[in-house]
Design a protein around this motif. Structure first.
Motif, mmCIF file in Angstrom:
data_model
loop_
_atom_site.group_PDB
_atom_site.id
_atom_site.type_symbol
_atom_site.label_atom_id
_atom_site.label_comp_id
_atom_site.label_asym_id
_atom_site.label_seq_id
_atom_site.Cartn_x
_atom_site.Cartn_y
_atom_site.Cartn_z
ATOM 1 N N SER B 98 109.199 29.675 112.204
ATOM 2 C CA SER B 98 109.379 29.547 110.766
ATOM 3 C C SER B 98 108.194 30.196 110.062
ATOM 4 C CB SER B 98 109.463 28.062 110.415
ATOM 5 O OG SER B 98 109.437 27.890 109.036
ATOM 6 N N ARG B 99 108.451 30.863 108.951
ATOM 7 C CA ARG B 99 107.407 31.577 108.230
ATOM 8 C C ARG B 99 107.255 31.017 106.837
ATOM 9 N NH1 ARG B 99 105.115 35.882 111.040
ATOM 10 N NH2 ARG B 99 106.437 36.285 112.837
ATOM 11 N N GLU B 100 106.057 31.172 106.308
ATOM 12 C CA GLU B 100 105.832 30.779 104.917
ATOM 13 C C GLU B 100 106.306 31.909 104.010
ATOM 14 O OE1 GLU B 100 104.931 27.681 104.118
ATOM 15 O OE2 GLU B 100 105.289 27.557 106.270
ATOM 16 N N VAL B 101 107.523 32.322 104.207
ATOM 17 C CA VAL B 101 108.056 33.469 103.478
ATOM 18 C C VAL B 101 109.388 33.043 102.874
ATOM 19 C CG1 VAL B 101 108.880 35.833 103.699
ATOM 20 C CG2 VAL B 101 106.993 35.055 105.129
ATOM 21 N N PRO B 102 109.527 33.156 101.558
ATOM 22 C CA PRO B 102 110.789 32.698 100.948
ATOM 23 C C PRO B 102 111.895 33.733 101.096
ATOM 24 C CG PRO B 102 109.285 33.462 99.262
ATOM 25 C CD PRO B 102 108.549 33.593 100.569
ATOM 26 N N LYS B 103 112.323 33.954 102.330
ATOM 27 C CA LYS B 103 113.396 34.910 102.616
ATOM 28 C C LYS B 103 114.513 34.176 103.320
ATOM 29 C CE LYS B 103 110.886 38.980 103.809
ATOM 30 N NZ LYS B 103 110.968 39.841 102.645
ATOM 31 N N PRO B 104 115.757 34.582 103.078
ATOM 32 C CA PRO B 104 116.855 33.954 103.808
ATOM 33 C C PRO B 104 116.683 34.129 105.309
ATOM 34 C CG PRO B 104 117.686 35.328 102.026
ATOM 35 C CD PRO B 104 116.216 35.603 102.122
#
Lengths: 270, 270
Positions: B98-104
């Protein structure tokens, strides 16, 4: 393999009895190991081997399994395919070639649907994989209920055993968990912007553009505004992203103001 | 790899532009080669490599590709990920964490649906895969439109590059071909039995059983007949299989007759 704090717990729980994987007379320990790793990736653990050429246990298999030790430790070795499937009730034979056998032929997704349906009722199912060089013979295929084959490019159809196991295990888990992924974009960590937030950003942005007479000619303004609004609607912005964009607009407003002041304007104090 | 006379020609034709596969700073030539092989299995051919640690060309990659030479020969090498995806319009970054990236975040099936829809319109898409040890960094993920992850067991999530490529390529081809398999059970080669054939077999079989007074007590006959008929209905018999079964019944009738004659009976001449 590391635990991840953001893991979706639903992805851990599989209520369906997983199928066994039966490797029929595999030659190389490496292939047994990579098959075991592929199984572990997708939650399978019951690995059965019929007459492994180089014997068992196999250090090469353990090394290639890349820490899927729980699968390697639980391997059962059999001296016939009949014995290896004796306790199962529904079995697929995987083959890469068409056979003179009047049995239904399924893709990995169809096989997974059946294996999950049976496994949900507690039935013990299995997937048989053949030898590296020439797969399964027709007598072995005759021991299975149905044939499984992969939707490969017919002009380059040679999958190795672990790859075939991987795709079957992937489809099984995807079906058994109804496609749950280990993580998704979290609406808690990244709350999507409410429309009201977005509209206030639009107002701010468009006012800033009016300030610098961006919309020219004036009659094009409604069309240009729609174009800009569509860009930001499509981006499905989070609350935090809307705040960042408002900061950007505010910063550019100040810069623009400064620049115009530097130019000796000064008609706009804000 | 061998051509197979029974191959379904629909399985060869894919009208959709396939995605590129971009490997970001892979370390081992073997992994590049097995990724190339996985691509070839499912009809992908555009392999791009960003800064391969051990240089390019790589004999280890070619050996591991197991005759996917057309993929290896067409490899393009880039010195930045930006350059490697420059001509593409929609790109997935594959990550296992999981990434701290607001991407689908999408599964391979969802990504395939999008890549096929875009590819059907002629758009150039791509899948980025990270380094063996630690994948992609956040700046690299930021170059992609969406994140792709696999529905693995979170407690054993480490797939190698070629395995991740394989699953993505498999889903792409399955979607692009609408699940066409290289071969299916052929109704031409194995024509299914018409019900009339089956009913004549039932008559023959049940007459043979009447002859040996199998149905006892007589009032159970209808129930027992239904049980037997259901067995053969479920088997979805072919014409050839019905002929084989009639041969079996005929042979058993003769044997039974002979046996009874040997016993000195002779009351039944047929």
């Amino acid at each position: 393999m590391a635990r991840n704090a953001n893991i979706n717990d639903d992805a851990r729980i599989v209520a369906v009895k997983p199928p066994a994987v039966i490797l029929c007379e595999p030659q190389l320990g490496e292939n047994i190991g990579t098959a075991a790793r592929a199984m572990a990736n997708f939650g399978l653990a019951d690995l059965r081997i019929v007459n492994p050429r180089d014997g068992w246990p196999s250090e090469k298999a353990r090394a290639a399994a890349s820490r899927a030790d729980h699968v390697i430790d639980a391997v059962q070795v059999f001296d016939s395919l009949e014995a290896a499937v004796a306790d199962l009730t529904f079995v697929y034979a995987t083959t890469a070639r068409s056979r003179e056998v009047p049995k239904p032929v399924r893709g990995p997704d169809e096989a997974a649907a059946k294996a999950v349906a049976l496994g949900a009722g507690g039935q013990a199912t299995g997937y048989i994989f053949g030898r590296e060089r020439w797969g399964l013979n027709n007598d072995e295929v005759a021991l299975a209920d149905e044939i499984l084959t992969l939707p490969v490019d017919p002009d380059f159809a040679s999958l190795n055993i672990a790859q075939a196991v991987l795709v079957c295990a992937y489809e099984w888990r995807k079906t058994a968990t109804d496609g749950v992924l280990p993580f998704r974009l979290s609406a808690e960590e990244h709350p999507p912007a409410a429309k009201d937030d977005l509209f206030r950003f639009f107002d701010h942005f468009e006012a800033a553009l009016d300030e610098v007479t961006f919309f020219r000619p004036a009659e094009r303004r409604p069309h240009m505004i729609r174009t800009l609004r569509n860009i930001f609607q499509k981006a499905q912005l989070t609350e935090q992203e809307v705040r960042a964009l408002r900061g950007v607009v505010a910063a550019l407003e100040r810069r623009e103001t400064r620049t115009r002041r530097d130019r000796g304007g000064g008609e706009n104090g804000d």
